[in-house]
Design a protein around this motif. Structure first.
Motif, PDB file in Angstrom:
ATOM      1  N   ALA A  40       0.729  -1.337  -0.002  1.00 48.87           N
ATOM      2  CA  ALA A  40      -0.040  -0.065   0.177  1.00 48.87           C
ATOM      3  C   ALA A  40       0.835   1.332  -0.008  1.00 48.87           C
ATOM      4  N   SER A  57       3.153   2.903  -3.822  1.00 41.31           N
ATOM      5  CA  SER A  57       2.205   3.247  -4.868  1.00 41.31           C
ATOM      6  C   SER A  57       3.064   3.675  -5.821  1.00 41.31           C
ATOM      7  N   GLN A  71       5.426  10.873 -12.509  1.00 39.48           N
ATOM      8  CA  GLN A  71       4.459   9.595 -12.630  1.00 39.48           C
ATOM      9  C   GLN A  71       4.290   9.303 -14.123  1.00 39.48           C
ATOM     10  N   ASP A 115       4.344   7.276  -5.087  1.00 47.41           N
ATOM     11  CA  ASP A 115       5.074   7.214  -4.117  1.00 47.41           C
ATOM     12  C   ASP A 115       6.470   7.001  -4.539  1.00 47.41           C
ATOM     13  N   LYS A 141       1.559  -1.717 -11.998  1.00 48.53           N
ATOM     14  CA  LYS A 141       2.029  -1.437 -10.761  1.00 48.53           C
ATOM     15  C   LYS A 141       2.705  -3.058 -10.237  1.00 48.53           C
TER      16      LYS A 141
END
Length: 192
Positions: A29, A32, A44, A35, A54
């Motif tokens: 979690a 991400s 990103q 992150d 991911k």
């Protein structure tokens, strides 16, 4: 400006290293895409040039985290032999530094529970990584004179005690019980 293949490979490696650290520190979690890319110092938007998803990144990060740990043991084996490498591994594993810094530590203690919840994503890499660690611990035990037939079972017990100790120590935080748990494992796993 387009990146060269070498620059793209370096960027991907940086993302994998960052993801491996965050995965061990924060779990799935907390790793991400946003992150990881921010921690890697990238936008990103560039993520999908390197990974399909991911889950693809998490698989690569898991593989990298286990390979990093195994290569450290291999360096110790090359430098001092399997017995000394096992002693060094246990000492590092049960150190306050390892307990306090999960991002640089063992992936089994860092995101083992997440791997159990996501076997389709992390299961194969986790199992492969665990096998590599078990093989290195087994080699150390054989070097100490443990019979080859018994060494794998002893290595599994050793690894699970190490992981369980660190998970418990991290959950407890600095406390007398944390100290007691670490000391008990150190005493049990001390070289004969």
């Amino acid at each position: 400006m387009r990146k060269t293949r070498e620059q793209a490979a370096e960027s991907k490696e940086k993302i994998i290293e960052t993801a491996a650290r965050l995965l061990r520190e924060r779990g799935v979690a907390g790793a991400s895409i946003a992150d990881v890319m921010a921690a890697a110092g990238m936008t990103q938007g560039g993520f999908y040039r390197h990974f399909a998803s991911k889950n693809d990144m998490l698989t690569a990060a898991s593989r990298h985290a286990f390979a990093t740990m195994a290569s450290g043991i291999d360096r110790d084996i090359d430098a001092a032999g399997a017995d000394a490498a096992l002693s060094a591994y246990v000492a590092r594993y049960l150190s306050r530094e390892h307990v306090a810094n999960p991002g640089m530590g063992c992936p089994a203690a860092g995101f083992g529970t997440d791997a159990g919840r996501m076997p389709e994503v992390l299961g194969a890499e986790f199992a492969d990584g665990a096998e590599h660690l078990i093989a290195r611990v087994t080699a150390g035990l054989v070097a100490r004179g443990v019979a080859t037939e018994a060494a794998r079972a002893d290595a599994i017990r050793t690894l699970t005690m190490l992981v369980g100790t660190v998970v418990m120590a991290r959950a407890l935080g600095p406390s007398p019980l944390q100290d007691e748990i670490i000391a008990a494992a150190q005493d049990r796993l001390a070289a004969p």
